[in-house]
Design a protein around this motif. Structure first.
Motif, PDB file in Angstrom:
ATOM      1  N   ARG A 166       0.843  -1.185   0.000  1.00 17.35           N
ATOM      2  CA  ARG A 166       0.000   0.000   0.000  1.00 17.35           C
ATOM      3  C   ARG A 166       0.887   1.246   0.000  1.00 17.35           C
ATOM      4  NH1 ARG A 166      -3.620   0.868   4.658  1.00 17.35           N
ATOM      5  NH2 ARG A 166      -3.181   3.049   4.241  1.00 17.35           N
ATOM      6  N   VAL A 167       0.294   2.375  -0.312  1.00 11.47           N
ATOM      7  CA  VAL A 167       0.993   3.647  -0.143  1.00 11.47           C
ATOM      8  C   VAL A 167       1.138   3.893   1.360  1.00 11.47           C
ATOM      9  CG1 VAL A 167       0.813   6.144  -0.452  1.00 11.47           C
ATOM     10  CG2 VAL A 167       0.137   4.599  -2.304  1.00 11.47           C
ATOM     11  N   PRO A 168       2.310   4.338   1.822  1.00 14.15           N
ATOM     12  CA  PRO A 168       2.482   4.571   3.258  1.00 14.15           C
ATOM     13  C   PRO A 168       1.460   5.545   3.820  1.00 14.15           C
ATOM     14  CG  PRO A 168       4.586   4.684   2.113  1.00 14.15           C
ATOM     15  CD  PRO A 168       3.529   4.610   1.054  1.00 14.15           C
ATOM     16  N   ASN A 169       1.132   5.340   5.085  1.00 14.56           N
ATOM     17  CA  ASN A 169       0.269   6.284   5.797  1.00 14.56           C
ATOM     18  C   ASN A 169       1.031   7.557   6.129  1.00 14.56           C
ATOM     19  OD1 ASN A 169      -2.094   4.697   5.953  1.00 14.56           O
ATOM     20  ND2 ASN A 169      -1.233   3.507   7.634  1.00 14.56           N
ATOM     21  N   ARG A 170       0.292   8.543   6.566  1.00 12.45           N
ATOM     22  CA  ARG A 170       0.850   9.765   7.154  1.00 12.45           C
ATOM     23  C   ARG A 170       1.700  10.565   6.167  1.00 12.45           C
ATOM     24  NH1 ARG A 170       2.334   5.704  10.200  1.00 12.45           N
ATOM     25  NH2 ARG A 170       4.558   6.170  10.002  1.00 12.45           N
ATOM     26  N   LEU A 171       1.222  10.690   4.925  1.00 17.16           N
ATOM     27  CA  LEU A 171       1.932  11.522   3.958  1.00 17.16           C
ATOM     28  C   LEU A 171       1.280  12.898   3.817  1.00 17.16           C
ATOM     29  CD1 LEU A 171       2.869   8.962   1.160  1.00 17.16           C
ATOM     30  CD2 LEU A 171       4.109   9.600   3.232  1.00 17.16           C
ATOM     31  N   TYR A 216       7.907   5.766   4.313  1.00 18.13           N
ATOM     32  CA  TYR A 216       8.195   4.750   3.297  1.00 18.13           C
ATOM     33  C   TYR A 216       9.012   3.602   3.885  1.00 18.13           C
ATOM     34  CZ  TYR A 216       6.406   6.523  -1.161  1.00 18.13           C
ATOM     35  OH  TYR A 216       5.584   6.887  -2.205  1.00 18.13           O
ATOM     36  N   SER A 217      10.047   3.941   4.623  1.00 19.46           N
ATOM     37  CA  SER A 217      10.900   2.910   5.212  1.00 19.46           C
ATOM     38  C   SER A 217      10.115   2.019   6.164  1.00 19.46           C
ATOM     39  CB  SER A 217      12.074   3.560   5.951  1.00 19.46           C
ATOM     40  OG  SER A 217      12.894   2.578   6.553  1.00 19.46           O
ATOM     41  N   GLN A 218       9.239   2.617   6.963  1.00 19.66           N
ATOM     42  CA  GLN A 218       8.445   1.838   7.917  1.00 19.66           C
ATOM     43  C   GLN A 218       7.472   0.920   7.197  1.00 19.66           C
ATOM     44  OE1 GLN A 218       8.897   1.840  11.423  1.00 19.66           O
ATOM     45  NE2 GLN A 218       7.735  -0.033  10.999  1.00 19.66           N
ATOM     46  N   GLN A 219       6.870   1.408   6.096  1.00 19.23           N
ATOM     47  CA  GLN A 219       5.947   0.560   5.335  1.00 19.23           C
ATOM     48  C   GLN A 219       6.684  -0.638   4.742  1.00 19.23           C
ATOM     49  OE1 GLN A 219       2.473   1.005   4.988  1.00 19.23           O
ATOM     50  NE2 GLN A 219       2.684  -1.096   4.244  1.00 19.23           N
ATOM     51  N   PHE A 220       7.892  -0.405   4.234  1.00 21.72           N
ATOM     52  CA  PHE A 220       8.682  -1.522   3.702  1.00 21.72           C
ATOM     53  C   PHE A 220       8.999  -2.530   4.799  1.00 21.72           C
ATOM     54  CE2 PHE A 220      12.896  -3.435   3.345  1.00 21.72           C
ATOM     55  CZ  PHE A 220      12.696  -4.238   2.225  1.00 21.72           C
ATOM     56  N   GLN A 221       9.408  -2.051   5.956  1.00 25.57           N
ATOM     57  CA  GLN A 221       9.748  -2.958   7.055  1.00 25.57           C
ATOM     58  C   GLN A 221       8.536  -3.790   7.471  1.00 25.57           C
ATOM     59  OE1 GLN A 221      11.979  -0.986  10.294  1.00 25.57           O
ATOM     60  NE2 GLN A 221      12.588   0.560   8.796  1.00 25.57           N
ATOM     61  N   PHE A 271      -0.345  11.840  -5.668  1.00 23.16           N
ATOM     62  CA  PHE A 271       0.130  10.523  -6.088  1.00 23.16           C
ATOM     63  C   PHE A 271       1.425  10.191  -5.350  1.00 23.16           C
ATOM     64  CE2 PHE A 271       2.552   7.474  -8.458  1.00 23.16           C
ATOM     65  CZ  PHE A 271       1.622   6.596  -8.990  1.00 23.16           C
ATOM     66  N   ASN A 272       1.452   9.040  -4.701  1.00 23.55           N
ATOM     67  CA  ASN A 272       2.671   8.531  -4.081  1.00 23.55           C
ATOM     68  C   ASN A 272       2.813   7.065  -4.468  1.00 23.55           C
ATOM     69  OD1 ASN A 272       3.681  10.762  -2.102  1.00 23.55           O
ATOM     70  ND2 ASN A 272       1.472  10.653  -1.768  1.00 23.55           N
ATOM     71  N   ALA A 273       3.932   6.733  -5.053  1.00 20.53           N
ATOM     72  CA  ALA A 273       4.125   5.387  -5.599  1.00 20.53           C
ATOM     73  C   ALA A 273       4.223   4.348  -4.484  1.00 20.53           C
ATOM     74  CB  ALA A 273       5.390   5.341  -6.445  1.00 20.53           C
ATOM     75  N   PRO A 274       3.520   3.231  -4.618  1.00 19.47           N
ATOM     76  CA  PRO A 274       3.660   2.127  -3.653  1.00 19.47           C
ATOM     77  C   PRO A 274       4.895   1.292  -3.985  1.00 19.47           C
ATOM     78  CG  PRO A 274       2.031   1.541  -5.298  1.00 19.47           C
ATOM     79  CD  PRO A 274       2.488   2.940  -5.645  1.00 19.47           C
ATOM     80  N   TYR A 275       6.042   1.912  -3.886  1.00 19.51           N
ATOM     81  CA  TYR A 275       7.308   1.382  -4.390  1.00 19.51           C
ATOM     82  C   TYR A 275       8.385   1.746  -3.392  1.00 19.51           C
ATOM     83  CZ  TYR A 275      11.249   1.063  -7.803  1.00 19.51           C
ATOM     84  OH  TYR A 275      12.419   0.768  -8.460  1.00 19.51           O
ATOM     85  N   TYR A 276       9.367   0.867  -3.203  1.00 18.84           N
ATOM     86  CA  TYR A 276      10.452   1.227  -2.290  1.00 18.84           C
ATOM     87  C   TYR A 276      11.718   0.475  -2.657  1.00 18.84           C
ATOM     88  CZ  TYR A 276      12.914   2.525   1.978  1.00 18.84           C
ATOM     89  OH  TYR A 276      13.813   3.043   2.872  1.00 18.84           O
ATOM     90  N   ALA A 277      12.758   1.221  -2.979  1.00 15.59           N
ATOM     91  CA  ALA A 277      14.077   0.641  -3.241  1.00 15.59           C
ATOM     92  C   ALA A 277      14.848   0.641  -1.930  1.00 15.59           C
ATOM     93  CB  ALA A 277      14.807   1.456  -4.309  1.00 15.59           C
ATOM     94  N   CYS A 278      14.989  -0.538  -1.342  1.00 13.87           N
ATOM     95  CA  CYS A 278      15.616  -0.650  -0.018  1.00 13.87           C
ATOM     96  C   CYS A 278      17.140  -0.724  -0.148  1.00 13.87           C
ATOM     97  CB  CYS A 278      15.099  -1.900   0.697  1.00 13.87           C
ATOM     98  SG  CYS A 278      15.533  -3.447  -0.155  1.00 13.87           S
TER      99      CYS A 278
END
Length: 381
Positions: free
Chosen positions: A181-186, A213-218, A283-290
């Motif tokens: 999902r797109v991270p919360n709290r943006l 973003y980092s928290q959503q990935f984790q 628009f916020n991408a549901p994407y994360y390059a860790c």
């Protein structure tokens, strides 16, 4: 767009902007994991006290087109080659589960299965012929190859997909870069967008957004690991690849400059009154390059897996693109991202958007040779 399950899909079919015809970077990522897959398969086969009668194997985020069956073919080859090397009979049955989201073009995969099964049968016949020619060796084990069964398992891999302890090996390539999902709290307390003019993380993105973003990935990756640990047999293995970045800084090189260029193309359309600025801001991408440090932290905290091997490698943006590199790369990105952009902005802007994007990419190519950074990690339960 809180969840991507109903929206995200790679472009269907085999047309000019389909994923099947525009996935050369992903194909390179898959081929780069061949040694890690072979090693994992060898460890699985060697860890069993007796012959393995059947194996469950799942490709998570398989998408469609030739890459999907390329994964299966390489795994079958690794199993048969390792079995011959160990002088063990190959597993009699291989159950391949092709997983992706519900809207994935599974029919594209199924349409290619007859030729795939024909190839497998020919390889079995060749193995049988070789064994018959060597039948003077009494110790020779009849290793004719495995029978393959292929089925689809639609659903998100951020949760359970398979029965407990039913899978020997999981493979996933480039798919875990997509968030659930797109991270919360943006937004701030006044409901103002915090990442204005951007689609993803950039150097100007507020730290608060980067942390979200980092928290959503984790959260997502921890859920992924927990689910797979329940589904794997004891000693089961996974080979996963990620599109990543160099360091803990979310705006570090490699991570997402292709999103930055896409945002620039959209903002030129905003300046001409073709797109509403609020549409871009929302628009916020549901994407994360860790980065590797994040991967390691989540793996250690979740606790079900240990890292067997890890490697990084660079892949050119124009991998497999022979000419018109800006247009070729624009088609590659469109094949993967169009469903999200169409849902948010509408289909009427897409041709214009990606025409502008191709020009920006061409200009970027004129100044540098851009690359993606990929991580390949092998895990054992």
């Amino acid at each position: 767009m809180e969840t991507v399950v109903e929206v995200l899909r790679m472009n269907k079919g085999a047309g000019k902007i389909s994923y099947a015809m525009n996935s050369s970077v992903q194909r390179k990522v898959i081929s780069s994991t061949k040694q890690a897959v072979e090693k994992a398969i060898k460890e699985i086969l060697c860890s069993q006290r007796g012959p393995i009668m059947k194996m469950g194997i799942a490709d998570l985020g398989c998408s469609s087109g030739p890459n999907a069956l390329m994964v299966i073919s390489e795994i079958v080859e690794a199993i048969n080659a390792t079995s011959s090397l160990l002088n063990h009979p190959a597993p009699k049955e291989l159950m391949f589960y092709m997983n992706d989201l519900f809207t994935n073009d599974f029919n594209n995969i199924f349409a290619s299965l007859p030729s795939f099964h024909k190839k497998i049968r020919q390889e079995k016949e060749n193995n049988q012929s070789k064994n018959n020619n060597n039948n003077n060796n009494n110790n020779n084990i009849r290793n004719f190859g495995s029978t393959c069964f292929v089925s689809a398992v639609p659903g998100t891999f951020y949760g359970r997909l398979f029965p407990t302890k039913s899978i020997n090996f999981f493979h996933s390539s480039s798919s875990l870069t997509w968030l659930s999902r797109v991270p919360n709290r943006l937004k701030d307390e006044s409901e103002r967008r915090l990442n204005k003019g951007k689609l993803y993380i950039s150097k100007s993105t507020p730290n608060y957004v980067m942390e979200a973003y980092s928290q959503q990935f984790q959260n997502d990756f921890s859920c992924f690991l927990e689910s797979r640990s329940l589904e794997l047999i004891d000693g089961g293995r996974m080979v996963l690849t990620f599109m990543g970045r160099e360091s803990m800084d979310p705006a570090a090189p490699y991570g997402g400059y292709h999103w930055e260029l896409l945002a620039q193309a959209l903002m030129t359309m905003v300046s001409e009154g073709l797109v509403e600025e609020e549409k871009v801001d929302s628009f916020n991408a549901p994407y994360y390059a860790c980065c590797y440090e994040e991967l390691k932290m989540v793996i250690e905290k979740e606790g079900s897996f240990s890292v067997d091997s890890f490697e990084t490698y660079e892949i050119d943006w124009d991998e497999g693109i022979e000419s018109e590199k800006g247009e070729g790369f624009a088609r590659l990105i469109r094949a993967g991202y169009e469903s999200l952009l169409e849902y948010h902005f509408g289909s009427h802007i897409l041709d214009d958007l990606f025409g502008r994007y191709a020009q920006l990419v061409d200009h970027h190519f004129s100044k540098t040779k851009p690359k993606f950074l990929a991580f390949n990690i092998s895990l054992v339960k």
